[in-house]
Design an enzyme around this catalytic site. Structure first.
Site, mmCIF file in Angstrom:
data_model
loop_
_atom_site.group_PDB
_atom_site.id
_atom_site.type_symbol
_atom_site.label_atom_id
_atom_site.label_comp_id
_atom_site.label_asym_id
_atom_site.label_seq_id
_atom_site.Cartn_x
_atom_site.Cartn_y
_atom_site.Cartn_z
ATOM 1 N N ASP A 193 6.249 -63.185 -38.624
ATOM 2 C CA ASP A 193 6.036 -63.976 -39.838
ATOM 3 C C ASP A 193 6.071 -63.019 -41.022
ATOM 4 O O ASP A 193 5.144 -62.252 -41.250
ATOM 5 C CB ASP A 193 4.681 -64.688 -39.740
ATOM 6 C CG ASP A 193 4.275 -65.398 -41.030
ATOM 7 O OD1 ASP A 193 5.004 -65.299 -42.036
ATOM 8 O OD2 ASP A 193 3.210 -66.042 -41.027
ATOM 9 N N HIS B 186 -2.041 -66.298 -40.103
ATOM 10 C CA HIS B 186 -2.116 -67.528 -40.882
ATOM 11 C C HIS B 186 -2.080 -68.697 -39.896
ATOM 12 O O HIS B 186 -1.498 -68.611 -38.825
ATOM 13 C CB HIS B 186 -0.909 -67.578 -41.829
ATOM 14 C CG HIS B 186 -0.942 -68.676 -42.835
ATOM 15 N ND1 HIS B 186 -0.636 -69.980 -42.518
ATOM 16 C CD2 HIS B 186 -1.209 -68.665 -44.170
ATOM 17 C CE1 HIS B 186 -0.713 -70.730 -43.608
ATOM 18 N NE2 HIS B 186 -1.070 -69.963 -44.615
ATOM 19 N N GLN C 6 4.455 -62.845 -46.146
ATOM 20 C CA GLN C 6 3.698 -61.988 -47.068
ATOM 21 C C GLN C 6 4.332 -60.613 -47.252
ATOM 22 O O GLN C 6 4.024 -59.919 -48.219
ATOM 23 C CB GLN C 6 2.261 -61.814 -46.558
ATOM 24 C CG GLN C 6 1.448 -63.092 -46.529
ATOM 25 C CD GLN C 6 1.184 -63.647 -47.904
ATOM 26 O OE1 GLN C 6 1.064 -62.911 -48.882
ATOM 27 N NE2 GLN C 6 1.081 -64.965 -48.007
ATOM 28 N N CYS D 226 -6.285 -70.163 -45.178
ATOM 29 C CA CYS D 226 -5.554 -70.571 -43.965
ATOM 30 C C CYS D 226 -5.562 -69.452 -42.926
ATOM 31 O O CYS D 226 -4.578 -69.238 -42.215
ATOM 32 C CB CYS D 226 -4.121 -70.993 -44.297
ATOM 33 S SG CYS D 226 -4.008 -72.498 -45.266
ATOM 34 N N LYS E 56 7.422 -67.209 -52.356
ATOM 35 C CA LYS E 56 6.637 -65.978 -52.477
ATOM 36 C C LYS E 56 7.495 -64.815 -52.978
ATOM 37 O O LYS E 56 6.993 -63.705 -53.147
ATOM 38 C CB LYS E 56 5.996 -65.629 -51.136
ATOM 39 C CG LYS E 56 5.031 -66.703 -50.625
ATOM 40 C CD LYS E 56 4.383 -66.306 -49.318
ATOM 41 C CE LYS E 56 3.625 -67.465 -48.684
ATOM 42 N NZ LYS E 56 2.458 -67.919 -49.463
#
Length: 404
Positions: free
Chosen positions: A198, A121, A201, A362, A224
């Site tokens: 990261d 991302h 997700q 993104c 999220k």
């Protein structure tokens, strides 16, 4: 038994109409929806004990402080983090990554290498590019292949004594690929290199155990994970956070201030300058409670079932191309249909009450790799149904007929 129809009653937005049609929400990779239990926690805070924290001796401040720190303990338990002071509340994953990247300006030198994957991302690319501009470091990239996975066998040639940090998305937001981060972390650590993951997700779909994973830094965003926007966490191993300089200065993050010099507070307050998002942190704790009450062991298999069903249905459409059509992925399908523009299809689906994401998500380097302007992305959560997937299938057929 996982009862999706009972679960859906917890989400008030799912009962609304969009353009005269019942809402079908397939944009969960961007932001998940919020259950009433989490909404109630926000209302309760503002109704009963809205106050600033850590500074007041009065009852409201103490109650708010307790609730805020209790949320930190919930994060600690959920991610199996060793110490609560290793958890920094931030505004979200983007803030968390910028905090760490900014701190590395102290140690990264000209000619040093920073290693990123080709599937990140923008939030896990741009902060490190800014660091390169400041320091003269060089950005190196782990390439991807057409199947939608990383060429991890090349990591040995990319890691070197010049490599200072590896930063990698646990899951691709654009195509859903679950990366082999355990292998990448092990390889990086064998070269003495620190790793930031990261997890924005991954956290909604994977029960992450950070002590087992052994990442040096890990990020997540509440919005999220059925929580509110504007709140997230940065996990960092204590020894690294203690060495990292503060990202922001202000109240709360200091121990003593004079005009000659200032000293910093202990972790985690060193990185939580100013009045924090108290309501957001409390609601994040409520969202974690909600997810654990439903149970990852219950909803993850259901999400996998939805993904399999949607994949089989969409494959019957002539001219469809699915990107990252792998087994090891989260419930995300990113696709195009012939030469039809994703935006046009997305707009027609919206007219029928179906929310999907279109564009480059993104993650423009992935789109450039496939030589496409963007994709249609349908991303599912445990409150979605097969009937909703059937509605999307019907709407796609209608869109194709209109556009061809």
């Amino acid at each position: 038994m996982f009862d999706v129809h009972q679960i859906r009653k917890d989400f008030p937005i799912l009962s609304r109409l969009v353009n005269g049609n019942p809402l079908v929400y397939f944009d969960n990779a961007a932001t998940s929806q919020t259950p009433q239990q989490v909404i109630d926690s926000i209302v309760d805070y503002y109704h009963r004990y809205n106050s600033n924290i850590h500074r007041g001796v009065h009852s409201l401040s103490q109650q708010a402080t307790d609730a805020y720190e209790d949320a930190r303990k919930k994060v600690q338990a959920h991610f199996n983090i060793k110490k609560p002071e290793e958890i920094i509340f931030t505004s979200g994953t983007t803030h968390s990554i910028n905090l760490v990247a900014s701190g590395y300006a102290k140690t990264v030198k000209p000619g040093d290498h920073l290693l990123v994957s080709a599937m990140e991302h923008h939030s896990n690319i741009v902060p490190w590019q800014l660091l390169c501009q400041k320091t003269g470091a060089i950005l190196k990239v782990i390439p991807m292949n057409p199947e939608g996975s990383l060429e991890v066998e090349k990591i040995d040639t990319l890691l070197s004594p010049k490599t200072k940090v590896v930063f990698i998305g646990h899951v691709s937001n654009a195509i859903g690929t679950i990366q082999p981060i355990e292998y990448i972390i092990e390889k990086a650590h064998s070269h003495g290199v620190e790793v930031l993951v990261d997890g924005a997700q991954a956290a909604p779909h994977i029960q992450v155990d950070l002590q087992k994973l052994d990442a040096d830094y890990y990020t997540a965003s509440a919005h999220k994970m059925c929580g509110p926007t504007g709140i997230g966490i940065l996990f960092g191993k204590k020894e690294f956070l203690e060495e990292l300089p503060p990202y922001q200065g202000g109240g709360e993050m200091i121990s003593e201030v004079t005009f000659e010099k200032s000293s910093y507070a202990d972790l985690p307050h060193k990185f939580e300058a100013g009045t924090p998002n108290v309501a957001g942190a409390i609601a994040f704790g409520a969202a974690i409670d909600y997810l654990n009450n439903v149970g990852y062991e219950n909803f993850v298999p259901y999400e996998e079932e939805l993904l399999g069903y949607a994949s089989n249905v969409l494959r019957t459409i002539d001219g469809i191309t699915v990107y990252g059509d792998l087994i090891d992925k989260t419930p995300v399908i990113s696709f195009n249909i012939d030469q039809l523009h994703p935006y046009d299809i997305g707009s027609i689906l919206d007219q029928q009450g179906i929310a999907v994401r279109t564009g480059h998500h993104c993650a423009q380097p992935i789109m450039d790799f496939y030589h496409i302007p963007g994709t249609i992305r349908a991303s599912f959560s445990f409150y979605n149904t097969k009937q909703e997937i059937d509605r999307m299938f019907g709407a796609l057929k209608k869109a194709i007929k209109m556009l061809k």
